[in-house]
Scaffold this motif. Structure first.
Motif, PDB file in Angstrom:
ATOM      1  N   ASP A  11      59.592  49.072  39.820  1.00  0.00           N
ATOM      2  CA  ASP A  11      58.578  50.106  40.060  1.00  0.00           C
ATOM      3  C   ASP A  11      57.686  50.331  38.836  1.00  0.00           C
ATOM      4  OD1 ASP A  11      59.399  50.712  42.714  1.00  0.00           O
ATOM      5  OD2 ASP A  11      61.071  51.880  41.916  1.00  0.00           O
ATOM      6  N   ALA A  12      57.752  49.427  37.884  1.00  0.00           N
ATOM      7  CA  ALA A  12      56.956  49.590  36.662  1.00  0.00           C
ATOM      8  C   ALA A  12      55.468  49.452  36.959  1.00  0.00           C
ATOM      9  CB  ALA A  12      57.384  48.564  35.620  1.00  0.00           C
ATOM     10  N   VAL A  13      54.679  50.249  36.267  1.00  0.00           N
ATOM     11  CA  VAL A  13      53.215  50.152  36.344  1.00  0.00           C
ATOM     12  C   VAL A  13      52.742  49.650  34.985  1.00  0.00           C
ATOM     13  CG1 VAL A  13      51.047  51.360  36.752  1.00  0.00           C
ATOM     14  CG2 VAL A  13      53.135  52.062  37.972  1.00  0.00           C
ATOM     15  N   PRO A  14      52.467  48.355  34.860  1.00  0.00           N
ATOM     16  CA  PRO A  14      52.144  47.797  33.543  1.00  0.00           C
ATOM     17  C   PRO A  14      50.736  48.159  33.080  1.00  0.00           C
ATOM     18  CG  PRO A  14      52.013  46.088  35.207  1.00  0.00           C
ATOM     19  CD  PRO A  14      52.535  47.309  35.900  1.00  0.00           C
ATOM     20  N   TYR A  15      50.523  47.957  31.809  1.00  0.00           N
ATOM     21  CA  TYR A  15      49.205  48.142  31.199  1.00  0.00           C
ATOM     22  C   TYR A  15      48.246  47.081  31.732  1.00  0.00           C
ATOM     23  CZ  TYR A  15      45.650  48.158  27.472  1.00  0.00           C
ATOM     24  OH  TYR A  15      44.483  48.194  26.761  1.00  0.00           O
ATOM     25  N   VAL A  16      46.995  47.463  31.921  1.00  0.00           N
ATOM     26  CA  VAL A  16      45.971  46.538  32.391  1.00  0.00           C
ATOM     27  C   VAL A  16      44.991  46.282  31.252  1.00  0.00           C
ATOM     28  CG1 VAL A  16      44.149  46.106  34.061  1.00  0.00           C
ATOM     29  CG2 VAL A  16      46.191  47.395  34.750  1.00  0.00           C
ATOM     30  N   PRO A  17      45.019  45.104  30.657  1.00  0.00           N
ATOM     31  CA  PRO A  17      44.095  44.817  29.548  1.00  0.00           C
ATOM     32  C   PRO A  17      42.669  44.638  30.051  1.00  0.00           C
ATOM     33  CG  PRO A  17      45.327  42.849  30.111  1.00  0.00           C
ATOM     34  CD  PRO A  17      45.888  43.956  30.956  1.00  0.00           C
ATOM     35  N   GLY A  18      41.727  44.748  29.135  1.00  0.00           N
ATOM     36  CA  GLY A  18      40.329  44.516  29.490  1.00  0.00           C
ATOM     37  C   GLY A  18      40.092  43.082  29.901  1.00  0.00           C
ATOM     38  N   GLU A  19      39.103  42.894  30.738  1.00  0.00           N
ATOM     39  CA  GLU A  19      38.807  41.561  31.277  1.00  0.00           C
ATOM     40  C   GLU A  19      38.440  40.574  30.169  1.00  0.00           C
ATOM     41  OE1 GLU A  19      35.669  39.391  34.398  1.00  0.00           O
ATOM     42  OE2 GLU A  19      35.523  41.543  33.977  1.00  0.00           O
ATOM     43  N   GLN A  20      39.033  39.398  30.251  1.00  0.00           N
ATOM     44  CA  GLN A  20      38.658  38.271  29.392  1.00  0.00           C
ATOM     45  C   GLN A  20      38.026  37.217  30.314  1.00  0.00           C
ATOM     46  OE1 GLN A  20      38.831  38.271  26.159  1.00  0.00           O
ATOM     47  NE2 GLN A  20      40.066  40.099  25.846  1.00  0.00           N
ATOM     48  N   PRO A  21      36.719  37.264  30.473  1.00  0.00           N
ATOM     49  CA  PRO A  21      36.054  36.448  31.496  1.00  0.00           C
ATOM     50  C   PRO A  21      36.106  34.958  31.195  1.00  0.00           C
ATOM     51  CG  PRO A  21      34.429  37.463  30.077  1.00  0.00           C
ATOM     52  CD  PRO A  21      35.758  38.042  29.681  1.00  0.00           C
ATOM     53  N   LYS A  22      36.136  34.183  32.259  1.00  0.00           N
ATOM     54  CA  LYS A  22      36.086  32.726  32.161  1.00  0.00           C
ATOM     55  C   LYS A  22      34.934  32.232  33.032  1.00  0.00           C
ATOM     56  CE  LYS A  22      41.040  32.148  31.272  1.00  0.00           C
ATOM     57  NZ  LYS A  22      41.282  33.575  31.076  1.00  0.00           N
ATOM     58  N   GLY A  23      34.304  31.182  32.583  1.00  0.00           N
ATOM     59  CA  GLY A  23      33.191  30.642  33.357  1.00  0.00           C
ATOM     60  C   GLY A  23      31.869  31.209  32.885  1.00  0.00           C
ATOM     61  N   ARG A  24      31.433  32.271  33.529  1.00  0.00           N
ATOM     62  CA  ARG A  24      30.142  32.868  33.188  1.00  0.00           C
ATOM     63  C   ARG A  24      30.169  33.473  31.790  1.00  0.00           C
ATOM     64  NH1 ARG A  24      27.333  37.975  36.453  1.00  0.00           N
ATOM     65  NH2 ARG A  24      25.552  38.237  35.040  1.00  0.00           N
ATOM     66  N   THR A  25      29.067  33.386  31.082  1.00  0.00           N
ATOM     67  CA  THR A  25      28.946  33.976  29.749  1.00  0.00           C
ATOM     68  C   THR A  25      28.443  35.407  29.865  1.00  0.00           C
ATOM     69  OG1 THR A  25      28.482  31.828  28.745  1.00  0.00           O
ATOM     70  CG2 THR A  25      27.846  33.786  27.498  1.00  0.00           C
ATOM     71  N   PHE A  26      29.169  36.330  29.252  1.00  0.00           N
ATOM     72  CA  PHE A  26      28.802  37.737  29.268  1.00  0.00           C
ATOM     73  C   PHE A  26      28.561  38.232  27.843  1.00  0.00           C
ATOM     74  CE2 PHE A  26      31.149  37.344  33.240  1.00  0.00           C
ATOM     75  CZ  PHE A  26      30.477  38.192  34.108  1.00  0.00           C
ATOM     76  N   VAL A  27      27.813  39.325  27.755  1.00  0.00           N
ATOM     77  CA  VAL A  27      27.827  40.134  26.538  1.00  0.00           C
ATOM     78  C   VAL A  27      29.069  41.008  26.663  1.00  0.00           C
ATOM     79  CG1 VAL A  27      26.675  41.957  25.236  1.00  0.00           C
ATOM     80  CG2 VAL A  27      25.339  40.094  26.228  1.00  0.00           C
ATOM     81  N   LYS A  28      30.038  40.767  25.833  1.00  0.00           N
ATOM     82  CA  LYS A  28      31.384  41.310  26.036  1.00  0.00           C
ATOM     83  C   LYS A  28      31.581  42.557  25.181  1.00  0.00           C
ATOM     84  CE  LYS A  28      36.094  39.609  26.526  1.00  0.00           C
ATOM     85  NZ  LYS A  28      36.725  40.682  25.740  1.00  0.00           N
ATOM     86  N   LEU A  29      31.449  43.704  25.820  1.00  0.00           N
ATOM     87  CA  LEU A  29      31.568  44.990  25.130  1.00  0.00           C
ATOM     88  C   LEU A  29      32.662  45.833  25.785  1.00  0.00           C
ATOM     89  CD1 LEU A  29      27.737  45.793  24.854  1.00  0.00           C
ATOM     90  CD2 LEU A  29      29.172  44.599  23.191  1.00  0.00           C
ATOM     91  N   ASN A  30      33.749  45.182  26.190  1.00  0.00           N
ATOM     92  CA  ASN A  30      34.773  45.870  26.974  1.00  0.00           C
ATOM     93  C   ASN A  30      36.151  45.932  26.331  1.00  0.00           C
ATOM     94  OD1 ASN A  30      35.089  43.050  27.333  1.00  0.00           O
ATOM     95  ND2 ASN A  30      36.186  43.375  29.263  1.00  0.00           N
ATOM     96  N   THR A  31      36.378  45.248  25.213  1.00  0.00           N
ATOM     97  CA  THR A  31      37.733  45.237  24.647  1.00  0.00           C
ATOM     98  C   THR A  31      37.773  45.540  23.152  1.00  0.00           C
ATOM     99  OG1 THR A  31      37.570  42.822  24.549  1.00  0.00           O
ATOM    100  CG2 THR A  31      38.798  43.750  26.388  1.00  0.00           C
ATOM    101  N   ASN A  32      36.710  46.085  22.608  1.00  0.00           N
ATOM    102  CA  ASN A  32      36.677  46.549  21.215  1.00  0.00           C
ATOM    103  C   ASN A  32      36.992  45.454  20.206  1.00  0.00           C
ATOM    104  OD1 ASN A  32      36.119  49.024  22.353  1.00  0.00           O
ATOM    105  ND2 ASN A  32      38.206  49.801  22.139  1.00  0.00           N
TER     106      ASN A  32
END
Length: 350
Positions: A11-32
């Protein structure tokens, strides 16, 4: 399907890390993450360590790395513990210093790994509601608890408290461990490391992931009274005696010793943060005062989830939570000046 899972995790609810995108290139401002590369000296040290010696186990005690940290902070190496990222160090600390029958306390809006650790290790906690302005209700963390966890500066708000406030917290909780998580302290916060020799119950945790641009290396450390460090070592050696590999130890040591590069990186992030705050406020956004490498942002007329989705469509990633208390807020990491210009241009379209 959870066949064969233990009762501990079913019944554990684990931590959800910020998205690490694959494929498309993003400006990545989501994981500090740091927008700048690591110290060249760190990269060189990693390359030099990637040789024949990799056939051998690393130093389980990370002695040279601990010496570098201790020298910088005015401590003894026996007052420093190193682990595989500050998340691991935090997990070890929850196991070492908190008991199931003694309620620990931390703010309701803070690093979302704290309640995950609490539940996973069978602990109990009281999450204290924030003040209306999202400042930390420090007075509610004083006394009648089995331990305190304070993220300073706080995540995801970016707001910090002074060392004097931390000292009052220590004085009010003399018989339990007070953990101060300083993952973001180098961007304008006030560290509590200087209180360690006066308060044997203080444990300060820092990381190489943010200000030293080594998130991919996974190195974090705790600083505190030697008794607390021995407790962390006991937990480590009951799970994995070699959590920090040779490359990580070499790279982190070099990064910590390259004070000039570290200072330049932090200064650039702080300058970009100030410029971005001004621009966002001119566009009608509410921005909390930040001492971190991110901003906590809201708009009175534009739902945060819609902004999140609109930014993603335009190639910009930021962070959003469905928690009702902060569901109309976005956490935006500080990137380069060019990346923040891209963010601001995208927001103007929404």
């Amino acid at each position: 399907m959870k066949e064969f899972w233990s009762r501990r995790i079913v019944d554990a609810v684990p931590y959800v890390p910020g998205e690490q995108p694959k494929g498309r290139t993003f400006v990545k401002l989501n994981t500090n993450e740091c927008p700048y590369p690591p110290s060249p000296k760190a990269v060189e040290a990693i390359a030099q360590a990637a040789g024949e010696s990799l056939r051998l186990y690393p130093d389980p005690g990370c002695l040279e790395l601990r010496r570098a940290i201790a020298q910088r902070e005015g401590l003894h190496p026996n007052q420093v513990f190193c682990g595989n990222g500050s998340d691991e160090v935090l997990a070890f600390a929850f196991q070492a210093f908190f008991d199931p029958d003694r309620e620990i306390v931390f703010p309701q809006i803070t690093y979302s790994f704290y309640p995950v650790y609490t539940n996973y290790f069978g602990l109990t906690c009281r999450q204290v509601p924030m003040h209306p302005d999202f400042s930390t209700p420090v007075e509610e963390l004083m006394g009648k608890n089995g331990g305190v966890v304070l993220c300073n500066p706080n995540a995801p708000t970016g707001m910090g408290v002074s060392r004097d406030v931390v000292e009052k917290l220590l004085q009010a909780n003399p018989n339990v461990v007070v953990i101060v998580d300083e993952a973001y302290v180098d961007f304008g916060g006030e560290s509590s490391v200087g209180l360690i020799d006066r308060y044997p119950n203080l444990l300060v945790i820092q990381t190489a992931s943010k200000s030293r641009a080594l998130a991919g290396l996974r190195v974090g450390w705790a600083m505190g009274n030697e008794n607390l460090i021995q407790g962390l070592c006991c937990v480590r050696d009951s799970i994995n005696s070699y959590p920090v590999d040779r490359l990580a130890q070499a790279g982190a040591q070099a990064a910590i010793q390259d004070e000039e590069y570290f200072a330049q990186t932090c200064q650039k992030v702080v300058a970009t943060r100030a410029h971005t705050v001004q621009r966002l406020k001119e566009m009608g956004y509410t921005v909390l005062p930040s001492q971190a490498n991110f901003l906590f942002v809201s708009h009175p007329d534009k739902p945060a989830k819609a902004l999140l989705d609109g930014l993603r469509e335009r190639g910009v990633l930021v962070r959003w939570w469905s928690n009702p208390a902060i569901e109309n807020w976005l956490r935006i990491s500080i990137g380069t000046d060019e990346e923040m210009d891209t963010l601001l241009s995208a927001l103007k379209e929404l």
